[in-house]
Design a protein around this motif. Structure first.
Motif, mmCIF file in Angstrom:
data_model
loop_
_atom_site.group_PDB
_atom_site.id
_atom_site.type_symbol
_atom_site.label_atom_id
_atom_site.label_comp_id
_atom_site.label_asym_id
_atom_site.label_seq_id
_atom_site.Cartn_x
_atom_site.Cartn_y
_atom_site.Cartn_z
ATOM 1 N N HIS A 130 0.808 -1.205 0.004
ATOM 2 C CA HIS A 130 -0.012 0.113 0.007
ATOM 3 C C HIS A 130 0.797 1.208 0.037
ATOM 4 O O HIS A 130 0.254 2.500 -0.207
ATOM 5 C CB HIS A 130 -0.885 -0.093 1.142
ATOM 6 N N TYR A 131 2.153 1.163 0.183
ATOM 7 C CA TYR A 131 3.148 2.221 0.376
ATOM 8 C C TYR A 131 4.207 2.230 -0.594
ATOM 9 O O TYR A 131 5.098 1.192 -0.398
ATOM 10 C CB TYR A 131 3.545 2.352 1.777
ATOM 11 N N ASP A 132 4.713 3.321 -1.251
ATOM 12 C CA ASP A 132 5.774 3.111 -1.767
ATOM 13 C C ASP A 132 7.091 2.913 -1.381
ATOM 14 O O ASP A 132 7.936 2.238 -1.723
ATOM 15 C CB ASP A 132 5.908 4.517 -2.880
ATOM 16 N N LEU A 133 6.878 3.365 -0.141
ATOM 17 C CA LEU A 133 8.353 3.448 0.914
ATOM 18 C C LEU A 133 8.495 1.968 1.064
ATOM 19 O O LEU A 133 9.775 1.736 1.553
ATOM 20 C CB LEU A 133 7.796 4.287 2.065
ATOM 21 N N ALA A 134 7.527 1.205 1.166
ATOM 22 C CA ALA A 134 7.905 -0.399 1.421
ATOM 23 C C ALA A 134 7.395 -1.308 0.351
ATOM 24 O O ALA A 134 7.582 -2.438 0.601
ATOM 25 C CB ALA A 134 6.858 -0.832 2.673
ATOM 26 N N ASP A 135 7.602 -0.581 -0.839
ATOM 27 C CA ASP A 135 7.489 -1.493 -1.909
ATOM 28 C C ASP A 135 8.858 -2.060 -2.439
ATOM 29 O O ASP A 135 9.661 -1.342 -3.109
ATOM 30 C CB ASP A 135 6.687 -0.502 -3.256
ATOM 31 N N PRO A 136 9.031 -3.435 -2.535
ATOM 32 C CA PRO A 136 10.342 -3.816 -2.857
ATOM 33 C C PRO A 136 10.520 -3.688 -4.316
ATOM 34 O O PRO A 136 11.668 -3.811 -4.788
ATOM 35 C CB PRO A 136 10.322 -5.326 -2.238
ATOM 36 N N ALA A 137 9.462 -3.515 -5.221
ATOM 37 C CA ALA A 137 9.695 -3.584 -6.549
ATOM 38 C C ALA A 137 9.455 -2.317 -7.085
ATOM 39 O O ALA A 137 9.067 -1.815 -8.261
ATOM 40 C CB ALA A 137 8.663 -4.548 -7.285
ATOM 41 N N ARG A 138 9.749 -1.317 -6.311
ATOM 42 C CA ARG A 138 9.539 0.093 -6.707
ATOM 43 C C ARG A 138 10.732 0.716 -7.726
ATOM 44 O O ARG A 138 11.649 -0.173 -7.589
ATOM 45 C CB ARG A 138 9.504 1.222 -5.407
ATOM 46 N N LYS A 139 10.650 1.601 -8.247
ATOM 47 C CA LYS A 139 11.335 2.038 -9.214
ATOM 48 C C LYS A 139 12.807 2.449 -8.719
ATOM 49 O O LYS A 139 12.972 2.886 -7.638
ATOM 50 C CB LYS A 139 10.953 3.355 -9.874
ATOM 51 N N TYR A 140 13.846 1.980 -9.357
ATOM 52 C CA TYR A 140 15.012 1.803 -8.885
ATOM 53 C C TYR A 140 15.714 0.991 -7.721
ATOM 54 O O TYR A 140 16.271 1.223 -6.766
ATOM 55 C CB TYR A 140 15.562 3.412 -8.643
ATOM 56 N N SER A 141 14.637 -0.038 -7.359
ATOM 57 C CA SER A 141 14.766 -0.682 -6.168
ATOM 58 C C SER A 141 16.172 -1.438 -6.034
ATOM 59 O O SER A 141 16.855 -1.810 -6.924
ATOM 60 C CB SER A 141 13.626 -1.605 -6.100
ATOM 61 N N ARG A 142 16.703 -1.346 -4.810
ATOM 62 C CA ARG A 142 17.906 -1.963 -4.672
ATOM 63 C C ARG A 142 17.972 -3.335 -4.003
ATOM 64 O O ARG A 142 18.844 -3.893 -3.759
ATOM 65 C CB ARG A 142 19.070 -1.220 -3.872
ATOM 66 N N LEU A 143 16.593 -3.917 -3.738
ATOM 67 C CA LEU A 143 16.367 -4.913 -3.170
ATOM 68 C C LEU A 143 16.229 -6.301 -4.095
ATOM 69 O O LEU A 143 15.132 -6.377 -4.623
ATOM 70 C CB LEU A 143 14.974 -4.911 -2.402
ATOM 71 N N GLY A 144 17.235 -7.060 -4.258
ATOM 72 C CA GLY A 144 17.279 -8.172 -5.035
ATOM 73 C C GLY A 144 17.865 -8.026 -6.280
ATOM 74 O O GLY A 144 18.081 -7.040 -6.915
ATOM 75 N N VAL A 145 18.005 -9.222 -7.056
ATOM 76 C CA VAL A 145 18.510 -9.151 -8.327
ATOM 77 C C VAL A 145 17.501 -9.613 -9.406
ATOM 78 O O VAL A 145 16.585 -10.224 -9.160
ATOM 79 C CB VAL A 145 19.534 -10.293 -8.626
ATOM 80 N N SER A 146 17.350 -8.760 -10.682
ATOM 81 C CA SER A 146 16.536 -8.925 -11.508
ATOM 82 C C SER A 146 16.710 -9.603 -12.977
ATOM 83 O O SER A 146 15.832 -9.724 -13.580
ATOM 84 C CB SER A 146 15.683 -7.440 -11.751
ATOM 85 N N ASP A 147 18.013 -9.548 -13.014
ATOM 86 C CA ASP A 147 18.605 -10.267 -14.263
ATOM 87 C C ASP A 147 18.568 -11.640 -14.385
ATOM 88 O O ASP A 147 19.597 -12.315 -13.763
ATOM 89 C CB ASP A 147 19.832 -9.264 -14.571
ATOM 90 N N ASN A 148 17.826 -12.316 -14.984
ATOM 91 C CA ASN A 148 17.671 -13.738 -15.116
ATOM 92 C C ASN A 148 18.834 -14.139 -15.517
ATOM 93 O O ASN A 148 19.370 -15.603 -15.110
ATOM 94 C CB ASN A 148 16.532 -14.406 -15.887
ATOM 95 N N SER A 149 19.467 -13.840 -16.679
ATOM 96 C CA SER A 149 20.676 -14.363 -17.069
ATOM 97 C C SER A 149 21.685 -14.469 -16.215
ATOM 98 O O SER A 149 22.568 -14.997 -16.158
ATOM 99 C CB SER A 149 21.039 -13.618 -18.553
ATOM 100 N N GLU A 150 22.091 -13.100 -15.645
ATOM 101 C CA GLU A 150 23.109 -13.209 -14.357
ATOM 102 C C GLU A 150 22.990 -13.911 -13.401
ATOM 103 O O GLU A 150 23.847 -14.514 -12.701
ATOM 104 C CB GLU A 150 23.109 -11.811 -13.941
ATOM 105 N N ILE A 151 21.555 -14.329 -12.792
ATOM 106 C CA ILE A 151 21.251 -15.294 -12.014
ATOM 107 C C ILE A 151 21.643 -16.531 -12.260
ATOM 108 O O ILE A 151 22.268 -17.317 -11.546
ATOM 109 C CB ILE A 151 19.866 -15.387 -11.554
#
Length: 368
Positions: A130-151
């Protein structure tokens, strides 16, 4: 009889037990294990009860991981957005699983922790918050890896993956769709893993939550990929399990009656200030007397909210504030040098125990 002086946090073990029984039910029906998220609740005076129903703890820092090891026992999952070298050298001595936030951290420290079960946090690009402050997929999120090929390139170093993408998600259909999304987009990786964490932020202990549907989804996901599923309940473990008990110190009037209590939103229920939410009042009960309840610090916005109460608050009136366990005691602070609430527990047998009181020496020692 125990004499209690406000303010104090009152943890009720019987109320905690209701959540813990649901967690146990989910494990028995789905096979999913649960580890307590210490970032939400770290008050270890009730860990003797909680460890009977949870499989261990998960952390967001070295200190939390060490606390889980020393005071909870069982499994210790150690995650951090960024470990330092000294963190890794310390945490490897007691963590069973170390979860990295990035590939660079994984490759940098792999030689220090090889032999342990290692995980990587994945950002699937979907979330519920409900809150952008707590959204782990927000823009420019530093939380986690998103590139499947690198994973995929580092998958041989891993035994598990973590997908922490929810915040206060009580929509089981949304969650089911998200789990399906993860299965579709990360299935090839999941088939290589021993375990997967679906993180916290799932409100499955909420009244009326469709547990059968939830458990079936978890069980099917686990069986599809031959993988052990973990949940990381924080708020779900302790919701409705504690209250903040306070006393009215003064009542003033400025267009509205304002009761000033001996606690502070800023210092003792900080998340409500951060997220602009209003805490619920357990006592007094609702009625027709409109009053503002405010904290005692000099912050102009130190206001709990406006309430319609069954009686006008007076000096000496008791005010009990609901849901004072999650993200409260872990965030309490000494702003304005205001007295820190004591920590009190009502045990299963009804006995009330004062666990910790705080005084001037605690305030002084927290500084330099």
């Amino acid at each position: 009889m125990t004499t209690l002086t406000t303010p104090y946090y009152l943890i009720d073990e019987n109320k905690l037990l209701k959540n813990l029984h649901i967690i146990q039910q989910v494990r028995e029906a789905s096979g999913a294990k649960s580890v307590l998220a210490l970032k939400c609740f770290s008050t270890w005076c009730v860990f003797d009860l909680m460890r009977q129903y949870l499989n261990g703890t998960t952390s967001s820092s070295l200190f939390e991981a060490r606390l889980g090891h020393e005071k909870f026992g069982k499994e210790v999952h150690a995650y951090s957005v960024a470990f330092s070298e000294s963190d890794i050298k310390a945490v490897r001595e007691f963590a069973g699983k170390i979860i990295f936030n990035s590939i660079s951290q994984l490759t940098r420290y792999h030689s220090n922790v090889c032999g342990l079960k290692l995980g990587l946090r994945i950002n699937p690009g979907i979330s519920y918050s409900h809150y952008d402050l707590a959204d782990p997929a927000r823009k420019y999120s530093r939380l986690g890896v998103s590139d499947n090929s690198e994973i995929a390139k580092v998958s041989s170093l891993l035994s598990g993956l973590m997908f922490h993408f929810n915040c206060e998600n009580d929509d089981v259909d949304h969650l089911s769709a998200a789990i399906d999304f993860i299965g579709i987009h990360y299935g090839n990786l999941l088939e290589k893993m021993e375990w997967v964490s679906l993180g916290g932020g799932i409100a499955f202990t909420k009244a009326g939550y469709p547990l059968d549907q939830f458990c079936e989804k978890l069980k099917n996901f686990s069986e599809q990929f031959g993988i052990q599923v973990y949940l990381e309940p924080g708020e779900a473990s302790i919701t409705h399990g504690a209250e903040l008990v306070t006393t009215v110190l003064d009542v003033i009037h400025n267009e509205i009656d304002i009761a000033i209590i001996d606690a502070s939103l800023e210092a003792h229920l900080l998340d409500h200030l951060i997220y602009h939410t209003t805490p619920k009042i357990i006592s007094p009960e609702p009625g027709t007397h409109r009053m503002m309840i405010a904290g005692r610090t000099c912050l102009a916005g130190d206001v709990f909210g406006e309430y319609d109460l069954d009686a006008r608050l007076e000096i000496g009136s008791e005010v009990r504030i609901a849901d004072a366990a999650g993200y409260t005691m872990v965030k309490k602070n000494w702003f304005n040098g205001i007295s820190m609430p004591s920590i009190v527990v009502r045990r299963l047998d009804g006995t009330v125990e004062i666990i910790r009181e705080f005084g001037y020496e605690d305030f002084k020692s927290s500084l330099s």
